[in-house]
Design a protein around this motif. Structure first.
Motif, short mmCIF file in Angstrom:
data_model
loop_
_atom_site.label_atom_id
_atom_site.label_comp_id
_atom_site.label_asym_id
_atom_site.label_seq_id
_atom_site.Cartn_x
_atom_site.Cartn_y
_atom_site.Cartn_z
N SER A 8 0.89 -1.04 -0.57
CA SER A 8 -0.25 0.18 -0.06
C SER A 8 0.78 1.24 0.33
N LEU A 9 0.47 2.21 -0.73
CA LEU A 9 1.27 3.98 -0.89
C LEU A 9 0.28 4.14 -1.00
N GLU A 10 0.29 5.38 0.00
CA GLU A 10 -1.40 6.19 0.52
C GLU A 10 -0.29 7.60 -0.89
N GLY A 11 -1.56 7.41 -2.00
CA GLY A 11 -1.97 8.79 -2.21
C GLY A 11 -0.20 9.20 -3.84
N ILE A 12 0.74 7.58 -4.13
CA ILE A 12 1.68 7.75 -4.25
C ILE A 12 1.29 6.69 -5.36
N GLU A 13 2.12 7.55 -7.00
CA GLU A 13 1.30 6.72 -7.94
C GLU A 13 2.92 5.69 -7.62
N LYS A 14 2.45 3.92 -8.22
CA LYS A 14 2.26 3.35 -8.35
C LYS A 14 3.65 2.92 -9.25
N LYS A 15 3.35 3.53 -10.62
CA LYS A 15 4.39 3.67 -11.97
C LYS A 15 5.28 4.04 -11.63
N ALA A 16 5.16 5.30 -11.09
CA ALA A 16 6.36 6.37 -10.34
C ALA A 16 7.18 5.81 -9.93
N VAL A 17 7.15 4.50 -8.58
CA VAL A 17 8.31 4.31 -7.80
C VAL A 17 8.58 3.11 -8.78
N SER A 18 7.65 2.32 -9.40
CA SER A 18 8.70 1.71 -10.59
C SER A 18 9.79 2.26 -11.77
N ASP A 19 9.47 3.05 -11.62
CA ASP A 19 10.33 4.12 -13.16
C ASP A 19 11.22 4.19 -12.48
N ILE A 20 11.25 4.92 -11.08
CA ILE A 20 12.33 4.89 -10.37
C ILE A 20 13.74 4.17 -10.16
N LEU A 21 12.86 2.91 -9.62
CA LEU A 21 13.44 1.52 -8.95
C LEU A 21 14.21 0.14 -10.64
N THR A 22 13.40 0.53 -11.37
CA THR A 22 13.88 -0.07 -12.50
C THR A 22 15.18 0.84 -12.81
N GLU A 23 14.60 1.89 -13.24
CA GLU A 23 16.32 2.84 -13.41
C GLU A 23 17.81 2.73 -12.96
N ARG A 24 17.40 1.81 -11.60
CA ARG A 24 18.36 2.55 -10.89
C ARG A 24 18.71 0.96 -9.97
N GLY A 25 18.39 -0.43 -11.21
CA GLY A 25 18.42 -1.93 -11.09
C GLY A 25 18.00 -1.80 -10.40
N PHE A 26 16.78 -2.17 -9.81
CA PHE A 26 15.92 -2.44 -9.41
C PHE A 26 15.13 -3.50 -9.83
#
Length: 633
Positions: A8-26
């Protein structure tokens, strides 16, 4: 590779998180694969102030509480850096970054998205897109024609993407001066006061501005808008004066602003402007010299609903910033400060000046109670310095925003941990212009790397200026250090390769003109023959390789429009080296009785009082390549 899944990520778009993590090798795991990774969850906490966060890291889980999406992404950045529990305070003001997309380099949509992800991790919440005429305006086909202007759909796409990260995207435009590229067209001559400034008081001017603001209000979801209005020094003294007589500039800009504010109200826009035109007259022609006790006449004060943006890129004294901030607060309670990344001073960034000016600025404006700020990434004179070089200053400015000092150790950790590149290696780029003799912080923003690179080998305007400074060895050493940096920074290898080539070119060109002329005057044909047959062909090879690398960097960052200017400039360097080779060979072979351009005595370009040479700042290409006329009539 770290594996994570999102809970659960309140008020946060999961795509935004995914884009950041994927770009950094996660590896971001899909639903059903939770047992194989670390869980990430987040919740809003109204007890935390803006941009603050608290993070708990346990085996198998990361929990972040935050006061806003800005706080969440700051927390995510801290997790990527350390993977440890953390608690960070927020900030009173809102902080942003301004990207110049009007000096030929128009950022690609994907470039803007990349900067948005970086900004989010550093705690920024506003993105100002500076577009003088590089956006669509219905009914005005010459507005931004052939400049790579943004389509409405492109701005809307970027705006929606920024919103996913809690970043407000704000148009930063011009409604008075800095419109020369639009006013150059014959079809737009009727809008000119002079070549750079719209004619105030004319109805057609306000019809144009109405169309501009209508278009912008349809692209951006933010109702904030930066209207520009800076540096209109000759306002009223062109075509306006011919029609209306000598103007009172203070009253004229006030009347113009009031008309534009009426249009803003029509579209529900909340305006801000650069403040300098309300300070120049009060300062006797100097924005920064207004006395602390100055009081403006009522008829010259701007509407108090307007946010005044105090921009200051050059000061190193906290008191200057405090005095200027207090003066702004006499005119309005809505004051925002704009600082400098100093990536516009030629071919390379000036980090030393930017860092110390930012230090003094934050000390001064905080003393005066100003908390909103943004960092400007201008691209003066053709976007010669890649925008990518602004990344270290985004990181350092972020530290100042949140009350920290950007020490080298911390900056190295941030740059490597979040962006995969070295702070120390980036700081090598500062050495291009911060040569011995330029002061601790290159306070007078000297730019020898540009003047040396572009100056003509047979008519060296700056030859006397740099003689005896031993710059050939200086730049050769820098080229060696950049070659090592190139190997260490794989993600930005192309950038460091380009700068290695620039250092090699500057090393060769720093003494080339002086050596050619000296050998000619001594009739040393052997040396000249070696220069023509060996040194110049090798230097031409370096220039052409540099041009190819610079084009690749440009096309990755920007739309193609505008690169033609750099293509012409860099190609011109190679062309003039070839011409020098042919002229020298012609003289050696007796086909030329003399080389007239080498006969004339060279002059020192810039002297201080007392005859002392100073390393100059000369950032206009047309003033470097020739002493002859290359611009205008």
């Amino acid at each position: 590779m770290k594996k994570m899944y999102m809970e659960s990520l309140e008020g946060i778009e999961k795509k935004a998180v995914s884009d950041i993590l994927t770009e950094r090798g996660f590896e971001v795991l899909p639903a059903g694969e939770e047992k194989h990774g670390v869980g990430l969850s987040g919740s809003l906490d109204q007890n935390l102030n803006y941009a603050a966060f608290q993070m708990e890291c346990r085996d198998g889980s990361v929990k972040i509480r935050y006061g806003s999406p800005t706080g969440f992404f700051r927390g995510l950045g801290e997790y990527i850096l350390t993977g440890e529990d953390a608690k960070k305070e927020g900030t009173k003001g809102r902080h942003g970054v301004m990207f110049d997309c009007s000096r030929n380099g128009v950022l690609r949509v994907e470039s803007i998205k990349k900067w948005i992800r970086r900004m989010a991790l550093l705690g920024y919440s506003r993105l100002f897109l500076y577009t003088e005429d590089t956006y669509e305006v219905e009914g005005y086909p010459y507005f931004g024609a052939l400049r790579g202007r943004y389509k409405k759909e492109e701005i809307r796409e970027c705006d929606a993407y920024a919103a996913m990260f809690g970043i407000e995207m704000i148009p930063c435009v011009q409604t008075l001066a800095h419109l020369r590229t639009m006013l150059r067209w014959p079809a737009m001559m009727g809008y000119r006061d002079d070549e750079d400034i719209l004619i105030a008081g004319e109805e057609k001017t306000y019809q144009l501005i109405d169309a501009m603001l209508k278009s912008l209000s349809e692209m951006y979801t933010s109702r904030k808008i930066h209207l520009g209005m800076d540096e209109a020094f000759y306002l009223g003294f062109g075509n306006y004066r011919k029609k209306n007589g000598v103007p009172n500039q203070g009253e004229l800009i006030k009347k113009h602003l009031d008309r534009v504010l009426q249009i803003c109200k029509k579209y529900g826009l909340e305006p801000m402007i650069w403040s300098d035109m309300f300070f120049v007259n009060a300062g006797g022609g100097d924005y920064y010299q207004v006395p602390a006790d100055y009081e403006w006449p009522e008829e010259e004060k701007p509407d108090r609903s307007v946010t005044l943006v105090y921009w200051d890129y050059e000061g190193h004294d906290r008191e200057r910033y405090a005095r200027m901030a207090r003066l702004h607060r006499k005119l309005t309670d809505q004051v925002c400060f704009a600082g400098a990344a100093w990536i516009w001073n030629g071919l390379a960034p000036n980090y030393a000046k930017a860092l110390d000016a930012s230090r003094a600025a934050f000390e001064g404006i905080r003393e005066a109670g100003v908390s909103d700020t943004f960092l400007t990434l201008w691209l003066d004179n053709g976007a010669e310095t890649p925008m990518e070089t602004g990344l270290p200053m985004l990181a350092a400015y972020s530290a100042y925003m949140y009350g920290k000092v950007p020490d080298k150790e911390k900056m190295e950790q941030v740059m490597k941990g979040l962006f995969g590149v070295s702070w120390d290696d980036f700081c090598l780029l500062d050495a291009f212009d911060h040569i011995p003799g330029t002061g601790e912080h290159n306070e007078k923003f000297a730019n020898p790397s540009k003047t040396i690179f572009y100056q003509d080998p047979l008519v060296g305007i700056f030859d006397r200026q740099f003689e005896d400074l031993e710059l050939e060895g200086y730049y050769r050493d820098l080229a060696g250090r950049l070659e090592n940096a190139e190997e260490r920074n794989g993600k930005m290898r192309g950038l460091f390769h380009y700068y290695r080539l620039l250092a090699a070119a500057d090393a060769a060109k720093s003494t080339l003109g002086t050596r050619i002329r000296s050998s000619y005057l001594k009739e040393d044909k052997e040396t000249l023959k070696k220069i023509a047959s060996e040194e110049l062909p090798e230097l031409i090879r370096i220039i052409l390789e540099l041009k190819k690398e610079r084009e690749q960097i440009w096309m990755k960052e920007y739309k193609p429009n505008g690169y033609e200017v750099l293509d012409i400039r860099i190609s011109g360097v190679a062309a003039r080296l070839l011409s020098a080779k042919e002229r020298i060979e012609s003289w050696i072979e007796g086909k030329e009785g003399c080389l007239e351009e080498l006969e004339e005595e060279r002059l020192i370009y810039l002297e201080e009082e007392g005859g002392e040479r100073r390393i100059p700042s000369c950032n206009l290409w047309e003033n470097i390549v020739s002493a002859c006329n290359i611009k205008g009539v």
